[in-house]
Motif scaffolding. Structure first.
Motif, short mmCIF file in Angstrom:
data_model
loop_
_atom_site.label_atom_id
_atom_site.label_comp_id
_atom_site.label_asym_id
_atom_site.label_seq_id
_atom_site.Cartn_x
_atom_site.Cartn_y
_atom_site.Cartn_z
N HIS A 1 0.83 -1.21 0.00
CA HIS A 1 0.00 0.00 0.00
C HIS A 1 0.87 1.26 0.00
O HIS A 1 0.50 2.27 0.58
CB HIS A 1 -0.92 0.01 1.23
CG HIS A 1 -1.79 -1.21 1.35
ND1 HIS A 1 -2.99 -1.32 0.69
CD2 HIS A 1 -1.61 -2.37 2.03
CE1 HIS A 1 -3.52 -2.50 0.97
NE2 HIS A 1 -2.71 -3.15 1.77
N ARG A 2 2.01 1.19 -0.66
CA ARG A 2 2.98 2.29 -0.60
C ARG A 2 2.45 3.58 -1.21
O ARG A 2 2.84 4.67 -0.81
CB ARG A 2 4.28 1.87 -1.29
CG ARG A 2 5.47 2.76 -0.98
CD ARG A 2 6.76 2.14 -1.45
NE ARG A 2 6.99 0.83 -0.86
CZ ARG A 2 7.48 0.63 0.37
NH1 ARG A 2 7.75 1.68 1.13
NH2 ARG A 2 7.66 -0.58 0.82
N ASP A 3 1.56 3.45 -2.18
CA ASP A 3 1.05 4.64 -2.85
C ASP A 3 -0.28 5.10 -2.28
O ASP A 3 -0.94 5.97 -2.86
CB ASP A 3 0.91 4.38 -4.34
CG ASP A 3 -0.07 3.24 -4.64
OD1 ASP A 3 -0.33 2.43 -3.72
OD2 ASP A 3 -0.56 3.15 -5.78
N LYS A 4 -0.69 4.55 -1.14
CA LYS A 4 -1.97 4.91 -0.55
C LYS A 4 -1.77 5.96 0.54
O LYS A 4 -0.87 5.86 1.39
CB LYS A 4 -2.64 3.68 0.08
CG LYS A 4 -2.80 2.50 -0.87
CD LYS A 4 -3.68 2.82 -2.05
CE LYS A 4 -3.92 1.58 -2.91
NZ LYS A 4 -4.66 1.88 -4.14
N TYR A 5 -2.63 6.96 0.53
CA TYR A 5 -2.51 8.06 1.49
C TYR A 5 -2.67 7.57 2.93
O TYR A 5 -1.85 7.87 3.80
CB TYR A 5 -3.54 9.14 1.19
CG TYR A 5 -3.70 10.11 2.34
CD1 TYR A 5 -2.69 11.01 2.64
CD2 TYR A 5 -4.84 10.08 3.15
CE1 TYR A 5 -2.81 11.89 3.70
CE2 TYR A 5 -4.95 10.95 4.22
CZ TYR A 5 -3.94 11.85 4.49
OH TYR A 5 -4.06 12.69 5.56
N GLN A 6 -3.75 6.83 3.20
CA GLN A 6 -4.03 6.45 4.58
C GLN A 6 -2.92 5.60 5.18
O GLN A 6 -2.59 5.74 6.36
CB GLN A 6 -5.36 5.71 4.68
CG GLN A 6 -6.56 6.64 4.79
CD GLN A 6 -7.78 5.92 5.33
OE1 GLN A 6 -7.95 4.73 5.15
NE2 GLN A 6 -8.65 6.66 5.99
#
Length: 357
Positions: free
Chosen positions: A309-314
């Motif tokens: 989830h490296r590109d996810k904001y949360q």
């Protein structure tokens, strides 16, 4: 074709949801299963990572108004192909095509596990308008992106879908869920909560057993209207209606944990089993570690979430908070900067994180 990715994602998810709604066959949720899309991994390795006995894989190809769906069922222990099929149809018949595929897949899974499962596919409520369905799939693609600014793009698409088909319960429910999702990032909830509540109420007026709309309406009944008894009752009923839905089980379990109900851990364990690689179960376990004083361990677990989830904001925002709680201030600032790069420095939650960190 990348321009049709939203369409193949949507069709795949709707077939998955049809399987989940049997409430008989445990099916790994989108968040975990979609992570293997486009990867040429041995089926045995995928089976081990997801702890599953069978794998359904396939493709969706689209050319104008025609669509071709291929599907095959594989035994993950042996790598044996148990069944394969190709389906061709027109976009106007896509709902019948989805039902046909889901029915045959469930039947074949039933044969594989030694039971008659042909009766398990429940009738799905379908939109009457093909254009509304197309808009719905486009909106879903944005709403699942994990970037609040991309998620926001889903709202006008869902609105157009329900304008074309006012009886489209799933579109109403997802419109409400999109507002709800944005609210979790301080997206002016006082103004948008009533819009989400209206969308959920409309979905339930059309489909009184729509578990997704029911669960989030229950949450907002508690947090926005302070109607605790009604809200908890709605959430409990939603969880009972969708025992194989990882997102619903996880959300209900997290609420029960916050309110110190004994069955919370059992329900959260079920959600983790159904979606083992998802971000939600990881943060659930990390939060438990914080409550037990295991700050360093919680940070290490949270950082594993960034592998997928490296590109996810949360994910970046939460890892920043966990590092801050463990007094790893340099690391907290590093992840805060990554979160800032995704949504920009003016985003409301970023300002709150900057104030804390």
């Amino acid at each position: 074709d990348p321009s049709n990715e939203y369409f193949s994602d949507g069709i795949s998810e709707e077939i998955l949801n049809a399987l989940v709604k049997t409430n008989q066959l445990p099916v790994i949720a989108r968040t975990s299963s979609f992570q293997f899309r486009g990867q040429n991994l041995p089926v045995q390795k995928i089976g081990d990572q997801l702890n599953v006995s069978h794998l359904l894989e396939g493709s969706v190809r689209r050319s104008g108004n025609l669509v071709r769906v291929t599907a095959q069922l594989i035994d993950t222990a042996s790598g044996t192909h148990l069944w394969s099929e190709r389906y061709d149809g027109a976009i106007t018949d896509i709902f019948a095509l989805q039902d046909e595929i889901a029915g045959k897949v469930v039947a074949q899974v039933g044969i594989a596990i030694g039971r008659d499962a042909t009766h398990l596919v429940s009738e799905q409520r379908r939109p009457a308008n093909a254009e509304a369905h197309e808009l719905y799939l486009q909106a879903l693609y944005f709403s699942k992106s994990g970037n609040p600014y991309e998620v926001e793009k889903a709202i006008p698409l869902f609105q157009q879908a329900v304008a074309l088909d006012p009886e489209f319960a799933d579109a109403w429910a997802e419109l409400g869920a999109t507002y709800f999702s944005l609210n979790q990032n301080l997206y002016i909830p006082v103004r948008t909560n009533p819009i989400a509540i209206h969308a959920f109420e409309t979905a339930l007026a059309i489909d009184p057993e729509h578990a997704g709309a029911m669960l989030l309406l229950g949450y907002l009944r508690i947090t926005h209207d302070y109607a605790w008894s009604e809200g908890l009752s709605l959430m409990a009923r939603a969880a009972a209606l969708a025992p194989q839905n990882a997102a619903i089980q996880g959300a209900y379990g997290r609420w029960l944990r916050m309110t110190r109900h004994e069955e919370a851990d059992t329900i959260l364990a079920r959600a983790s089993r159904l979606d083992p690689l998802a971000y939600g179960p990881i943060i659930d376990r990390a939060t438990m570690m914080v409550h037990e004083g295991q700050f360093d361990e919680s940070v290490e677990l949270m950082e594993t979430a960034l592998i997928r989830h490296r590109d996810k904001y949360q994910a970046n925002a939460h890892v920043a908070l966990f590092n801050w709680g463990a007094q790893r201030l340099d690391r907290a600032e590093e992840y805060l900067e990554q979160a800032r790069a995704i949504v920009g420095s003016d985003f409301a939650s970023i300002r709150l994180l900057e104030w804390k960190i």
